[in-house]
Design a protein around this motif. Structure first.
Motif, PDB file in Angstrom:
ATOM      1  N   SER A   1       0.862  -1.180   0.000  1.00  0.00           N
ATOM      2  CA  SER A   1       0.000   0.000   0.000  1.00  0.00           C
ATOM      3  C   SER A   1       0.897   1.228   0.000  1.00  0.00           C
ATOM      4  CB  SER A   1      -0.940   0.023   1.210  1.00  0.00           C
ATOM      5  OG  SER A   1      -0.223   0.296   2.400  1.00  0.00           O
TER       6      SER A   1
ATOM      7  N   ASP B   1      -0.849   7.013   3.270  1.00  0.00           N
ATOM      8  CA  ASP B   1      -1.981   7.931   3.342  1.00  0.00           C
ATOM      9  C   ASP B   1      -1.628   9.040   4.319  1.00  0.00           C
ATOM     10  OD1 ASP B   1      -4.019   6.706   1.631  1.00  0.00           O
ATOM     11  OD2 ASP B   1      -3.983   5.062   3.076  1.00  0.00           O
TER      12      ASP B   1
ATOM     13  N   TYR C   1      -2.521  10.949   6.849  1.00  0.00           N
ATOM     14  CA  TYR C   1      -3.363  11.244   8.000  1.00  0.00           C
ATOM     15  C   TYR C   1      -2.840  12.501   8.711  1.00  0.00           C
ATOM     16  CZ  TYR C   1      -5.117   6.465   7.501  1.00  0.00           C
ATOM     17  OH  TYR C   1      -5.683   5.311   7.029  1.00  0.00           O
TER      18      TYR C   1
ATOM     19  N   ALA D   1      -6.390  -1.534   0.928  1.00  0.00           N
ATOM     20  CA  ALA D   1      -7.216  -0.330   1.062  1.00  0.00           C
ATOM     21  C   ALA D   1      -6.717   0.808   0.180  1.00  0.00           C
ATOM     22  CB  ALA D   1      -7.284   0.105   2.517  1.00  0.00           C
TER      23      ALA D   1
ATOM     24  N   ARG E   1      -6.892   3.435  -2.791  1.00  0.00           N
ATOM     25  CA  ARG E   1      -7.904   4.125  -3.608  1.00  0.00           C
ATOM     26  C   ARG E   1      -7.634   3.979  -5.096  1.00  0.00           C
ATOM     27  NH1 ARG E   1      -7.000   7.808   0.550  1.00  0.00           N
ATOM     28  NH2 ARG E   1      -5.529   8.975  -0.740  1.00  0.00           N
TER      29      ARG E   1
ATOM     30  N   ASN F   1     -16.182  -0.582   9.885  1.00  0.00           N
ATOM     31  CA  ASN F   1     -15.359   0.348  10.652  1.00  0.00           C
ATOM     32  C   ASN F   1     -14.080   0.753   9.932  1.00  0.00           C
ATOM     33  OD1 ASN F   1     -17.068   0.366  12.990  1.00  0.00           O
ATOM     34  ND2 ASN F   1     -16.291  -1.670  13.493  1.00  0.00           N
ATOM     35  N   GLN F   2     -13.859   0.195   8.746  1.00  0.00           N
ATOM     36  CA  GLN F   2     -12.661   0.508   7.970  1.00  0.00           C
ATOM     37  C   GLN F   2     -13.012   1.426   6.798  1.00  0.00           C
ATOM     38  OE1 GLN F   2      -9.790  -0.439   9.311  1.00  0.00           O
ATOM     39  NE2 GLN F   2     -10.972  -1.515  10.889  1.00  0.00           N
ATOM     40  N   ARG F   3     -11.981   1.915   6.137  1.00  0.00           N
ATOM     41  CA  ARG F   3     -12.189   2.778   4.975  1.00  0.00           C
ATOM     42  C   ARG F   3     -12.964   2.045   3.885  1.00  0.00           C
ATOM     43  NH1 ARG F   3      -6.018   3.977   4.012  1.00  0.00           N
ATOM     44  NH2 ARG F   3      -5.935   1.910   4.965  1.00  0.00           N
ATOM     45  N   LYS F   4     -13.645   2.810   3.049  1.00  0.00           N
ATOM     46  CA  LYS F   4     -14.496   2.192   2.034  1.00  0.00           C
ATOM     47  C   LYS F   4     -13.700   1.337   1.058  1.00  0.00           C
ATOM     48  CE  LYS F   4     -14.590   6.059  -1.261  1.00  0.00           C
ATOM     49  NZ  LYS F   4     -15.477   6.988  -2.018  1.00  0.00           N
ATOM     50  N   GLU F   5     -12.406   1.651   0.880  1.00  0.00           N
ATOM     51  CA  GLU F   5     -11.584   0.866  -0.031  1.00  0.00           C
ATOM     52  C   GLU F   5     -11.146  -0.462   0.580  1.00  0.00           C
ATOM     53  OE1 GLU F   5     -11.296   5.179  -0.801  1.00  0.00           O
ATOM     54  OE2 GLU F   5     -10.690   3.972   0.957  1.00  0.00           O
ATOM     55  N   CYS F   6     -11.326  -0.619   1.878  1.00  0.00           N
ATOM     56  CA  CYS F   6     -10.885  -1.831   2.568  1.00  0.00           C
ATOM     57  C   CYS F   6     -11.822  -2.984   2.229  1.00  0.00           C
ATOM     58  CB  CYS F   6     -10.874  -1.584   4.074  1.00  0.00           C
ATOM     59  SG  CYS F   6     -10.416  -3.023   5.059  1.00  0.00           S
TER      60      CYS F   6
ATOM     61  N   TYR G   1       0.091   5.884  11.760  1.00  0.00           N
ATOM     62  CA  TYR G   1      -1.152   6.629  11.938  1.00  0.00           C
ATOM     63  C   TYR G   1      -1.773   6.392  13.311  1.00  0.00           C
ATOM     64  CZ  TYR G   1      -3.353   2.091  11.031  1.00  0.00           C
ATOM     65  OH  TYR G   1      -3.721   0.772  11.101  1.00  0.00           O
TER      66      TYR G   1
END
Length: 312
Positions: A153, A156, A158, A200, A202, A236-241, A263
């Motif tokens: 990955s 990101d 944060y 995850a 994008r 509970n995770q990001r939409k890409e997860c 993070y």
């Protein structure tokens, strides 16, 4: 249920005694990071714990204790990158300690249950795209016979990372670097017989040879357990997860690895303060139940389908 141990901290490296004490006792407490006075009591009986997913950069402290987990299916996400002490200051030497630890763990539990992570990928003056290609290739040479899959990955940005990003000169990875790196890593992975997936991410990297993956992987869990599962995506995770739903048992501001891209920590001082509260016999990781805290049993259940699934 699936236990995630842990996206927030390195339990195998620093808190394995606590975790195994909790498995023996049959429950643990997790403080809600959004509502600190709210604590969930999690049942850890084998009847409801379908699988445990460990996340670590150094499992050495836990490897001598794995016999205590014989009643539970589990696997490891093991992060090994090309960064030096400037980015990962508290990790031991990778060639002398961590790569041998990866191999030893794989030999102990099987290479299908040790996933190599090369993440997050960040780019600056020292850690150029060419640097990552070289480092990824060298690590792949060392691990190819000891895992089946690598996960990548890209960093990101944060809010917690902004100070370190300025200090160490990194930011969002440029799209051209991302595509180039994904393609090169996919090529190297294929040469070593490894599947490669993103975590995850994008950006769709399928054209570069990297498919979206799931760190808490339903297919792998079904393979390990021999059962079908009916859980949903982790909300509970990001939409890409793409991870299967799980219960997180770690705590923020407790990881002592000190990674500059982390993070989960607010800073070294906060981590020292929180980690100083650690007691291996406490039901909470790094803390105690206070007078204003409310402990509630969390409703948990097995995600296994009633019908067993047999693999050829």
């Amino acid at each position: 249920m699936i236990l995630s141990a842990s996206r927030r901290t390195d339990i195998p490296a620093y808190y394995s005694e606590w975790f195994l004490n909790r498995m023996k006792e049959g429950f643990l407490y997790v403080r809600n990071p959004m509502n600190p006075h709210q604590i969930s009591r999690i049942d850890l009986s084998p009847e409801v714990v379908d699988c445990i997913v460990f996340w670590t950069k150094n499992p050495a402290d836990m490897m001598g204790r794995l016999g205590a987990l014989e009643r539970y299916p589990y696997y490891f996400q093991f992060t090994l990158t090309g960064y030096g002490k400037d980015m990962e200051p508290n990790l031991p030497d990778k060639r002398e300690v961590l790569i041998p630890a990866f191999r030893k763990l794989s030999e102990r539990i099987g290479k299908e249950r040790v996933i190599w992570r090369y993440d997050p990928v960040l780019v600056n003056r020292r850690y150029t795209a060419a640097y990552h290609v070289k480092a990824f290739g060298e690590i792949a040479d060392s691990l190819a016979d000891h895992t089946r899959k690598v996960v990548i990955s890209f960093v990101d940005m944060y809010a917690k990372l902004r100070r370190n990003a300025r200090t160490f000169g990194f930011g969002e990875v440029a799209s051209e670097d991302m595509v180039y790196l994904a393609g090169e890593m996919a090529r190297i992975a294929a040469e070593h017989g490894l599947a490669i997936e993103s975590c995850a991410e994008r950006t769709d990297l399928r054209e570069a040879g990297v498919r979206h993956g799931s760190c808490i992987d339903q297919r792998l869990i079904e393979e390990i357990t021999g059962c079908s599962f009916s859980g949903g995506k982790d909300r509970n995770q990001r939409k890409e997860c793409g991870c299967l739903e799980s219960i997180e048992v770690g705590a923020y501001d407790t990881c002592l690895n000190g990674c500059r891209y982390c993070y989960a920590n607010h800073g070294d001082g906060k981590v020292r303060e929180t980690a100083g509260l650690y007691r291996a016999d406490s039901p909470l990781l790094c803390g105690e139940v206070g007078a204003e805290d409310k402990v509630t049993d969390r409703k948990v259940k097995s995600l296994k389908d009633a019908q067993m699934r047999w693999f050829s």
